[in-house]
Structures are given as C-alpha cells and as structure tokens.
Motif scaffolding. Structure first.
Motif, PDB file in Angstrom:
ATOM      1  N   LEU A  94      -7.160 -11.938   3.172  1.00 56.13           N
ATOM      2  CA  LEU A  94      -6.209 -10.888   2.802  1.00 56.13           C
ATOM      3  C   LEU A  94      -6.769 -10.000   1.693  1.00 56.13           C
ATOM      4  O   LEU A  94      -6.541  -8.782   1.682  1.00 56.13           O
ATOM      5  CB  LEU A  94      -4.886 -11.508   2.350  1.00 56.13           C
ATOM      6  CG  LEU A  94      -4.040 -12.196   3.434  1.00 56.13           C
ATOM      7  CD1 LEU A  94      -2.820 -12.867   2.816  1.00 56.13           C
ATOM      8  CD2 LEU A  94      -3.606 -11.194   4.502  1.00 56.13           C
ATOM      9  N   ASN A  99      -7.339   0.769   7.518  1.00 57.22           N
ATOM     10  CA  ASN A  99      -6.522   0.558   8.709  1.00 57.22           C
ATOM     11  C   ASN A  99      -5.532  -0.592   8.549  1.00 57.22           C
ATOM     12  O   ASN A  99      -4.836  -0.947   9.505  1.00 57.22           O
ATOM     13  CB  ASN A  99      -7.419   0.278   9.922  1.00 57.22           C
ATOM     14  CG  ASN A  99      -8.282   1.469  10.277  1.00 57.22           C
ATOM     15  OD1 ASN A  99      -7.789   2.592  10.353  1.00 57.22           O
ATOM     16  ND2 ASN A  99      -9.572   1.238  10.474  1.00 57.22           N
ATOM     17  N   ASP A 100      -5.463  -1.164   7.351  1.00 58.04           N
ATOM     18  CA  ASP A 100      -4.628  -2.347   7.145  1.00 58.04           C
ATOM     19  C   ASP A 100      -3.396  -2.035   6.298  1.00 58.04           C
ATOM     20  O   ASP A 100      -3.405  -1.133   5.452  1.00 58.04           O
ATOM     21  CB  ASP A 100      -5.442  -3.456   6.466  1.00 58.04           C
ATOM     22  CG  ASP A 100      -4.733  -4.799   6.515  1.00 58.04           C
ATOM     23  OD1 ASP A 100      -4.819  -5.465   7.562  1.00 58.04           O
ATOM     24  OD2 ASP A 100      -4.069  -5.160   5.531  1.00 58.04           O
ATOM     25  N   LYS A 155      -8.747  -7.206   2.975  1.00 55.02           N
ATOM     26  CA  LYS A 155      -8.009  -6.177   3.706  1.00 55.02           C
ATOM     27  C   LYS A 155      -7.477  -5.071   2.801  1.00 55.02           C
ATOM     28  O   LYS A 155      -7.122  -3.992   3.284  1.00 55.02           O
ATOM     29  CB  LYS A 155      -6.863  -6.823   4.486  1.00 55.02           C
ATOM     30  CG  LYS A 155      -7.357  -7.697   5.630  1.00 55.02           C
ATOM     31  CD  LYS A 155      -6.209  -8.317   6.409  1.00 55.02           C
ATOM     32  CE  LYS A 155      -6.741  -9.157   7.564  1.00 55.02           C
ATOM     33  NZ  LYS A 155      -5.652  -9.770   8.356  1.00 55.02           N
ATOM     34  N   GLN A 189       0.268   2.520   9.363  1.00 52.71           N
ATOM     35  CA  GLN A 189      -0.154   1.122   9.208  1.00 52.71           C
ATOM     36  C   GLN A 189       0.937   0.251   8.580  1.00 52.71           C
ATOM     37  O   GLN A 189       0.809  -0.974   8.532  1.00 52.71           O
ATOM     38  CB  GLN A 189      -1.417   1.041   8.332  1.00 52.71           C
ATOM     39  CG  GLN A 189      -2.623   1.768   8.890  1.00 52.71           C
ATOM     40  CD  GLN A 189      -2.654   3.247   8.520  1.00 52.71           C
ATOM     41  OE1 GLN A 189      -1.682   3.792   7.990  1.00 52.71           O
ATOM     42  NE2 GLN A 189      -3.765   3.905   8.792  1.00 52.71           N
ATOM     43  N   ASP A 243      -9.432  -2.070   3.392  1.00 54.14           N
ATOM     44  CA  ASP A 243      -9.507  -1.595   4.774  1.00 54.14           C
ATOM     45  C   ASP A 243      -8.435  -0.530   5.008  1.00 54.14           C
ATOM     46  O   ASP A 243      -7.241  -0.820   4.997  1.00 54.14           O
ATOM     47  CB  ASP A 243      -9.302  -2.776   5.728  1.00 54.14           C
ATOM     48  CG  ASP A 243      -9.413  -2.376   7.195  1.00 54.14           C
ATOM     49  OD1 ASP A 243      -9.561  -1.167   7.487  1.00 54.14           O
ATOM     50  OD2 ASP A 243      -9.338  -3.278   8.047  1.00 54.14           O
ATOM     51  N   ASN A 286       1.265 -12.942  15.057  1.00 54.01           N
ATOM     52  CA  ASN A 286       1.138 -11.577  14.558  1.00 54.01           C
ATOM     53  C   ASN A 286       2.455 -11.200  13.872  1.00 54.01           C
ATOM     54  O   ASN A 286       3.499 -11.139  14.527  1.00 54.01           O
ATOM     55  CB  ASN A 286       0.852 -10.629  15.720  1.00 54.01           C
ATOM     56  CG  ASN A 286       0.764  -9.177  15.280  1.00 54.01           C
ATOM     57  OD1 ASN A 286       0.818  -8.865  14.091  1.00 54.01           O
ATOM     58  ND2 ASN A 286       0.639  -8.276  16.238  1.00 54.01           N
TER      59      ASN A 286
END
Length: 411
Positions: free
Chosen positions: A26, A34-35, A29, A176, A32, A392
């Motif tokens: 985590l 895109n996170d 991320k 996102q 990132d 998810n």
C-alpha cells in the motif's frame, strides 16, 4: 493521536507478517497516479480551487442544497455536523413528502445547488436534481446557472453531459476515487467548507490518519488494529458488526463506516471449492436511542454479534442543581456528556458479560482534523481487510441488477 482504539486479540501467527507485506504494498501505491491512495487527499492546488468555489457559494446563498446519495452525501453530512455555521439541506433518496414540503420550507432564491454524483447517472440524484433545478430556475430567472455546481467524474454520465451543454461549473471527483472513498474530494469538501470548516485542517488530519494507517509499527497502527478487530469477528463467524455511535456526530460517522465496510467488503469470490461470499454485515446504531430498541435482541436474541462503540470525549454543559435533584443524581459535578458516557458504559459492560467481541473507537474531540484522521484510518483498514480476504474493495456489482430492474420500470 487525537483518536484512540485498542484491540490486541491475535488471529494467527502469520497475521502480523502478512499485514507487514500488505502495508508495504500500500505504501508503494501512494506514488502511483492510477491508484486511490495517490488521489485520496487533494493536493494544494485542488484544495485552493475547492476553497475558492466554496467562498463563491457562500457569497451567493444562505442555504446549500446537496443532491447526492451514499458516498456522495454521507461524508458531507459528517463534516456538516461538526460546525454547521450555515444551513445545509441534503436530498438523498426519493422522499415524496419532503419534495412536497420543499416548496414552503426552502427559499430557493437564496439557495445554491450542489449536485454530487460520481457516475452522473444515479437515479435518485437525477430525479431530485430535476425537481430542485426547476425550483432554482423559477426563483433565479436567467441567473440560475450561477447557483449550480456539479461534482462528478469524467465520463459519459447524463449529468456531466448536461452540465457541459449548459456551461454549468464542474469540479471533478478523481476517477480513481470511488464514491465511498471520496470524503476528502469535492464531494465531501464543499459541504464541509460551507459549514465553516478549514480545508487545510481536514487535509492535515487525513494525512495524519494515512501516515499512521500505513505505518509498519503495528503496535501503534490504528488501521491495523481496526482490521484485526474486523477479521477476528470474521474468523469467529459473527454475522453482524454493530457500529454503535453515541451522539449525532458519532452516529453519522457510523453510517459512513457502514457504507464503507458493507460495499467494500461484502463481496463474492471464487475458490477451488466454489463460490464464497465474504464480509460481515455492519449495522449502524444510534446511542441510547437504540438501547431502547435493539439492546434486548443483542443480549437475548439468537444471533451473536461483535460491537464497535464510537464515542467522543466531550463533557458538554454541567447539570444544574435543579436538574440533578429532579433526576435523582447524587454526583457533585456532573455534565451531560458524562450522563451519555454512563449510558454507553452500561450497555458496553452488559454486553461484555455475554462474551461479545467488543472494542471502542474514541475521539478526543470533534474537530475537522480529528474526524478526517478517523476517516483516513477506516479507509486504510478497509484496504488491509480486503487484501486479507483476497477481494477487490472497489465496485459494487451486487447492486447493479437492482439498478437494471429499476430502469426497466422507469425508462
């Protein structure tokens, strides 16, 4: 820390090692683009834009109307309950009687409408927005567009297409960031700032919660301890997790957590042995009110449960001599908050006698910084739990069929 939570029951020997691996993943991320974690807390440029818009709204209205539901309204309601310097009215589900009363109870000429829908297609928000727009247009004439803001994500949503066509101001919810994770985006911040809260304190609290929640020091990581509590209940096959908030603010917070955990963790997954349904049903209860409706079942009904109490360390006003005498209380110095705490403790200790899995999340105060820290901790706990359950946490496929049936009945 401005919040306190403790839970030390061990799940198994590998739990902490696996948590360390999850947290390391985590932490990566955050960088990132895109996170979710990269976009969870708005950057200063976004905060400034939202603050400027909130100031404009305040200058043009006496009342803010928010048309949104679920993740588009729950965080805003929590923030608005902290200070509430100005009136905010939320239109969430379809309430025919509320719509009928709105004509007399709302002065639309002095209102500003904030439509919030990440997808731009939510049926309830479309219906409520259509009604409210009709009233805003009638009350404000050709200047009605200055009284409307859309908060949504880029895409093909009906509301987004409409706003672009009409040249309505749009503030973007990052694609996102799912609705139930959007507390610190424009979805939660416009109501927060309209009610008089400081955006920088909200961001500071959220950052504090995020840093603690991603810490590898598990003994002091409250998000880890929250996930430990949830997964202990899950391992014991307890079907319900009661979120018992004492006081209006804590109850609204429990409703926000209810959606966060229910939609993120109640999922289906496949395994070699077949389909598995995961999660525990979170049930938000309200203070001593629900002691008089639900406590009887919890103690003597058929279903065992786990309970997370959510409370605030706030004493409030002191009871007068007359009030203490009238109630028969013997303590010398007694505050209303202490009466509320005694009611909570009575419930908590009675449930402990029945061997419930119980813990308490306590707020030191009701500031925007503390509430934001709390929200960030629960968001990180959700990501930790979902990794352990191998699901998810994003999306909510379970509600799609109901939406399709609804549309077949209306369109």
């Amino acid at each position: 820390m401005t919040v306190n939570f403790s839970f030390d029951e061990k799940i198994n020997l590998n739990f902490e090692k696996r948590a360390q691996r999850t947290l390391k993943s985590l932490r990566l991320k955050i960088k990132d683009e895109n996170d979710l974690l990269f976009h969870l807390i708005p950057k200063q440029k976004e905060l400034n834009e939202i603050s400027t818009t909130a100031d404009e709204i305040i200058g043009r209205s006496n009342t803010l109307i928010v048309a949104g539901i679920g993740g588009s309204s729950l965080a805003g309601k929590v923030f608005a309950s902290i200070k509430n310097e100005r009136e905010i009215v939320f239109f969430e589900g379809i309430e025919p009687r509320k719509i009928a009363r709105a004509e007399k109870s709302i002065y639309f000429k002095k209102c500003f409408l904030n439509i919030v829908s990440k997808s731009g297609n939510t049926t309830e928000t479309l219906v409520n927005s259509a009604f409210l727009l009709r009233k805003i247009k009638k009350a404000n004439g050709e200047n009605w567009k200055e009284k409307v803001l859309l908060s949504a994500s880029e895409g093909e949503g009906v509301l987004l297409k409409w706003a672009k066509k009409e040249k309505i101001k749009i503030l973007e919810i990052p694609s996102q960031v799912g609705g139930r994770f959007s507390a610190f985006t424009v979805a939660g911040l416009i109501p927060a700032l309209y009610s008089g809260l400081d955006p920088n304190k909200i961001a500071k609290g959220a950052q504090k919660g995020l840093e603690n929640g991603l810490s590898l020091e598990l003994n002091s990581n409250l998000a880890f301890k929250l996930s430990q509590f949830y997964l202990s209940a899950y391992k014991k096959n307890l079907p319900n997790l009661v979120l018992w908030g004492y006081g209006k603010l804590c109850h609204l917070l429990s409703l926000w957590i209810q959606q966060l955990w229910a939609e993120s963790l109640g999922k289906k997954k496949t395994s070699p042995s077949g389909e598995i349904k995961t999660g525990i049903l979170p049930v938000a209860l309200k203070g001593s009110e629900d002691q008089h409706s639900i406590l009887q079942f919890l103690r003597e009904g058929r279903t065992p449960n786990s309970v997370l109490f959510i409370s605030e360390n706030y004493k409030g006003e002191k009871l007068s001599a007359f009030e203490k005498k009238f109630c028969g209380f013997k303590q010398e110095r007694l505050h209303y908050g202490e009466v509320q705490n005694a009611l909570k403790e009575g419930t908590k200790r009675s449930l402990e006698k029945d061997n419930f899995l119980i813990s308490e999340f306590s707020l030191s105060d009701a500031s925007e910084e503390t509430i934001s820290e709390t929200m960030a901790l629960f968001i990180v706990s959700t990501l930790i739990i979902s990794d352990f359950l191998k699901i998810n946490p994003f999306g909510q496929n379970g509600v799609e069929e109901g939406k399709k049936i609804t549309k077949s009945l209306l369109f």
